[in-house]
Design an enzyme around this catalytic site. Structure first.
Site, short mmCIF file in Angstrom:
data_model
loop_
_atom_site.label_atom_id
_atom_site.label_comp_id
_atom_site.label_asym_id
_atom_site.label_seq_id
_atom_site.Cartn_x
_atom_site.Cartn_y
_atom_site.Cartn_z
N GLU A 161 -22.11 0.36 34.82
CA GLU A 161 -22.47 1.16 35.57
C GLU A 161 -22.15 1.85 36.76
O GLU A 161 -21.89 2.98 36.80
CB GLU A 161 -24.22 1.18 35.82
CG GLU A 161 -25.25 1.93 36.15
CD GLU A 161 -25.62 3.55 35.32
OE1 GLU A 161 -24.59 3.39 34.18
OE2 GLU A 161 -25.61 4.35 35.90
N ASN A 194 -32.80 26.18 19.60
CA ASN A 194 -32.32 24.79 20.10
C ASN A 194 -31.58 23.59 18.88
O ASN A 194 -32.85 23.56 18.02
CB ASN A 194 -33.27 24.14 21.18
CG ASN A 194 -33.06 24.62 22.58
OD1 ASN A 194 -32.47 25.45 22.48
ND2 ASN A 194 -33.72 24.21 23.22
N GLY A 195 -31.29 23.38 18.30
CA GLY A 195 -30.68 22.10 17.83
C GLY A 195 -29.90 22.68 17.31
O GLY A 195 -28.16 23.62 17.28
N HIS A 210 -7.14 -11.91 29.43
CA HIS A 210 -6.20 -11.59 28.49
C HIS A 210 -6.17 -10.11 28.12
O HIS A 210 -5.50 -9.43 27.73
CB HIS A 210 -8.01 -11.64 27.60
CG HIS A 210 -8.42 -13.11 27.59
ND1 HIS A 210 -7.46 -14.31 27.11
CD2 HIS A 210 -9.64 -13.74 28.77
CE1 HIS A 210 -8.64 -15.32 27.84
NE2 HIS A 210 -9.83 -14.91 28.72
N LYS A 261 -20.90 5.91 36.56
CA LYS A 261 -20.88 6.86 37.71
C LYS A 261 -20.28 7.60 38.38
O LYS A 261 -19.59 8.88 38.91
CB LYS A 261 -21.89 5.71 38.53
CG LYS A 261 -23.15 6.01 39.30
CD LYS A 261 -24.21 6.98 38.68
CE LYS A 261 -24.53 7.21 37.19
NZ LYS A 261 -25.23 7.17 36.36
N GLU A 297 -17.94 9.80 35.53
CA GLU A 297 -18.94 11.44 35.06
C GLU A 297 -18.85 12.25 36.13
O GLU A 297 -18.87 12.89 35.60
CB GLU A 297 -20.39 10.73 34.81
CG GLU A 297 -20.76 10.41 35.63
CD GLU A 297 -22.62 10.28 34.79
OE1 GLU A 297 -23.09 10.86 33.72
OE2 GLU A 297 -23.21 8.99 35.64
N ARG A 333 -30.30 21.04 32.78
CA ARG A 333 -29.95 20.38 31.53
C ARG A 333 -28.89 21.18 31.14
O ARG A 333 -28.52 19.87 30.62
CB ARG A 333 -30.81 20.84 30.69
CG ARG A 333 -31.73 20.10 30.71
CD ARG A 333 -33.28 21.93 29.94
NE ARG A 333 -32.36 21.66 28.60
CZ ARG A 333 -33.31 20.38 27.47
NH1 ARG A 333 -34.21 19.77 27.65
NH2 ARG A 333 -33.24 21.02 26.50
N CYS A 356 -29.05 23.20 25.82
CA CYS A 356 -29.62 24.47 24.90
C CYS A 356 -31.26 24.68 25.59
O CYS A 356 -31.62 23.19 25.82
CB CYS A 356 -29.91 24.51 23.71
SG CYS A 356 -28.79 24.77 22.92
N LYS A 380 -27.69 16.83 31.06
CA LYS A 380 -28.25 16.37 30.94
C LYS A 380 -29.29 15.80 30.29
O LYS A 380 -29.57 14.45 30.06
CB LYS A 380 -29.60 16.46 32.42
CG LYS A 380 -30.70 15.48 32.97
CD LYS A 380 -30.22 15.05 33.35
CE LYS A 380 -31.45 14.05 34.46
NZ LYS A 380 -30.31 12.50 34.81
N TRP A 414 -25.87 25.27 24.71
CA TRP A 414 -24.54 24.67 25.34
C TRP A 414 -24.23 24.40 24.18
O TRP A 414 -24.10 24.01 22.89
CB TRP A 414 -25.31 23.37 25.64
CG TRP A 414 -24.49 22.07 25.57
CD1 TRP A 414 -23.87 21.90 27.65
CD2 TRP A 414 -23.45 20.99 25.67
NE1 TRP A 414 -23.25 20.50 27.57
CE2 TRP A 414 -23.17 20.09 26.72
CE3 TRP A 414 -24.56 20.30 24.28
CZ2 TRP A 414 -22.68 19.35 25.92
CZ3 TRP A 414 -23.64 19.47 24.22
CH2 TRP A 414 -22.94 18.29 24.43
O1 M6R Z 1 -32.43 10.16 28.55
P1 M6R Z 1 -31.58 9.42 28.28
O2 M6R Z 1 -31.29 8.62 29.20
O3 M6R Z 1 -31.87 8.84 27.13
O4 M6R Z 1 -29.66 9.44 28.46
C1 M6R Z 1 -28.59 8.66 28.36
C2 M6R Z 1 -27.71 9.39 28.55
O5 M6R Z 1 -26.66 9.91 28.34
C3 M6R Z 1 -27.55 8.66 30.05
O6 M6R Z 1 -28.43 7.81 30.71
C4 M6R Z 1 -25.85 10.13 30.17
O7 M6R Z 1 -25.22 8.70 30.18
C5 M6R Z 1 -26.49 9.97 31.97
N1 M6R Z 1 -25.21 11.29 32.52
C6 M6R Z 1 -25.56 8.86 33.24
O8 M6R Z 1 -25.38 9.30 34.12
#
Ligand code: M6R
Length: 609
Positions: free
Chosen positions: A482, A100-101, A505, A486, A489, A27, A2, A604, A74
């Protein structure tokens, strides 16, 4: 996630608010809306979907309001829909709010409002109760009504409220959700995030927890919980608004991938002087304090957690101190052993991730020293930490984190070097060797970026794969996680990362000609073992993209494809190895026609648990 924008001035509130909302699109959101006081009434317009849907429905409204509030939602309580979108009004829309929240006790309040006041709710949201609460306490003074309403609310909130009878002021309040007030000329702004304001203002006030702020055209007045006026220092935002634009790239993600040499250089420059000394400007931690730590926790989410995995390894190696890494959402619930001899490192790009913030507060309450590694200056994590190590990545817009990760890694190395040296467990020779390796990284990243075409070609060849496995050993293992995150997502391909030695295993059962394996083999000391793992999977028909250091050309004999990173010390490979993985993920997603910068179901900044 949001977003909130509010404006109070002379005119053009509608345009300014919509413009601000657009700057918060990154966001993630599912609906948008706006509320403007016009001729003694509040006009609320909202629509599910993108902001352009809202623009269409307000295009014919001939409103020129001096003030108003807007929101991008959101969904948390209630599906994305027109009625659930914000702003929410009271029964006759004489009061409107954006929120927001999460209001944790909203059910209780809902039942009470329905029973005692006969309130009929229009939406399924938790937020709507706020408008009704303010309404029942309203007797001509919005500030006092908001303060009373807040007393009934439990949870996290940033709320902006307006009243039809007071078309010249906005009242906002926050608890555990960010709010920033922008100081204009003959007008003022309120927003959940700085980018919403950047086009119009550079001077801002950060609103702290439990503070209320009243904005009029000429004034911004902040009150603390007790109702006393607060004198807040003005914060000057030095970001370039253009930094948040795509600058000719197709997507923010690829632009941000290309910004990594700059981010790494900047992060190093800010902390390392010409003689190679690490300066701790703005960090109050003393040498004695540092020596007193017998344990380090690194806590974060998603990509930031993956940076923590590398952090554990380098801090343990260079500073000889035990480190535990936790995903923030788990940390709190396992009663971790934390005391005043614990250093708690929170890593967060946004500095607003609620899970990370909650873990930080838990550790702080138990006496730990809090050091955060954060990208967004003035964010909640930064402000609640004892010390902050900023990453200088610049604003990261794409949901998929790239430049934040590599700059977080740089901070991990600098923290490890500093701790190792201060504790006297790291020889000067070793310190100099690692520092020189770090300083050489920006150029090496630039070199990898020249392989974009080869990676785009591999993406074209393999983008139809249904299952992709990332394997590695030692530091490569953390980077595998990582790389896998990537890819999944942004391309929606099922991917899975595993320590290469663990394959036998269980996971090896999944190896067949349909599987694609991305094998990271950049650790000199583990190279032979990785070769064996690659042979194990190719023997079962899997296709393999092998990643190795320049000169390890024999990998071409065993893997289907080979990608190289420049020669470097094993310790710093993660900063390089991740780059081809980011580019590969980007082009796979592009081949598959995905919404790269805003993948489905993701936001985001994740400010809910
Ligand atoms: O803003 P932050 O670094 O705390 O966010 C953490 C995760 O939400 C963020 O890294 C998320 O996993 C990304 N989509 C990864 O690309």
């Amino acid at each position: 996630m949001c977003g909130i924008v509010g404006f109070v001035g002379e005119s053009h509130a509608k345009e300014r608010i919509v413009d601000g909302l657009k700057r918060l699109e990154y966001r993630g959101y599912d609906s948008a809306g706006i509320a403007l006081p016009i001729g003694g009434k509040i006009q609320i317009r909202k629509h599910v979907g993108e902001i352009r849907n809202l623009e269409q429905i307000i295009a014919d409204d001939n409103f020129d309001a001096p003030m108003g509030i807007g929101h991008t939602r959101w969904a948390t309580h209630g599906a994305p829909s027109d009625v659930n979108a914000h702003p929410h009004g009271n029964q006759d829309d004489s009061i409107a709010i954006v929120h927001n929240g999460i209001i944790e006790n909203y059910q209780e309040i809902r039942e009470w409002l329905a029973r005692e006041y006969g309130v009929q709710f229009k939406s399924e949201t938790d937020s709507e109760v706020i408008a009704h609460l303010i309404s029942i306490y309203y007797d001509g003074d919005l500030l006092s009504a908001v303060n009373k309403a807040v007393e009934d609310m439990r949870g996290a909130y940033a709320v902006c409220a307006i009243a039809a009878d007071e078309p010249d002021r906005i009242v906002a309040v926050r608890k555990d959700a960010p709010l920033v007030a922008g100081i204009g000329r003959g007008c003022n702004f309120i927003a959940s995030d700085i980018p919403a304001l950047l086009k119009y203002v550079r001077e801002v006030y950060f609103i702290e927890n439990n503070e209320t702020v009243v904005l009029t055209r000429d004034d911004i007045t902040i009150y603390n919980e007790k109702g006393n006026r607060v004198n807040r220092e003005v914060f000057h935002v030095s970001w370039d608004a253009d930094a948040a634009e795509k600058e000719g790239y197709d997507h923010f993600m690829i632009k941000e991938i290309h910004e990594q040499p700059k981010g790494i250089r900047e992060t190093l420059l800010r902390r390392v002087d010409e003689e190679g000394r690490i300066n701790l400007d703005g960090i109050a931690m003393t040498r004695e304090g540092l020596e007193s730590f017998n344990k380090v926790y690194i806590v974060a989410c998603g990509t930031a957690y993956h940076a923590g995995l590398v952090g554990k390894s380098v801090i343990e190696r260079l500073a000889k101190i035990p480190v535990e890494v936790d995903v923030a959402s788990e940390f709190r619930y396992r009663d971790p052993f934390v005391d005043e001899n614990t250093l708690f490192i929170a890593i967060s790009q946004s500095g607003e991730t609620l899970d990370t913030l909650a873990a930080l507060r838990e550790a702080k309450a138990k006496g730990a020293r809090i050091l955060s590694v954060v990208n967004v200056v003035g964010s909640s994590v930064a402000r609640e930490s004892d010390d902050v190590f900023y990453t200088w990545a610049g604003p990261e817009i794409a949901v998929a984190s790239t430049k934040a990760y590599t700059t977080q890694l740089i901070c991990m190395y600098l923290i490890a070097l500093y701790m190792g040296q201060t504790k006297g467990v790291l020889l000067q020779k070793e310190y100099d060797r690692i520092l020189n390796e770090l300083r050489a990284l920006p150029e090496k990243v630039e070199k990898i970026l020249t392989q974009e075409e080869q990676l785009a070609f591999l993406a074209k060849k393999y983008h139809h794969k249904e299952h992709v496995f990332f394997i590695g050993r030692g530091l490569d293992c953390g980077v595998s996680y990582e790389g896998s995150l990537k890819l999944k997502e942004i391309s929606y391909i099922h991917s899975f990362a595993i320590a290469a030695g663990e394959l036998k295993h269980g996971t090896i059962a999944l190896m067949d000609p349909d599987a694609l394996v991305v094998a990271l083999a950049t650790q000199d000391s583990l190279y032979e073992k990785m070769v064996s793992n690659i042979v194990e999977v190719t023997a079962r028909g899997a296709r393999v993209i092998g990643l190795a250091k320049d000169g390890r050309n024999e990998i071409e004999q065993i893997a289907d494809e080979a990608v190289y990173i420049p020669e470097c010390a094993d310790e710093v490979t993660p900063v390089l190895t991740v780059i081809p993985l980011q580019i590969f993920a980007y082009y796979v997603a592009k081949e598959r026609g995905c919404n790269i910068d805003k993948p489905k179901n993701l936001a985001k900044s994740v400010t809910v648990e």
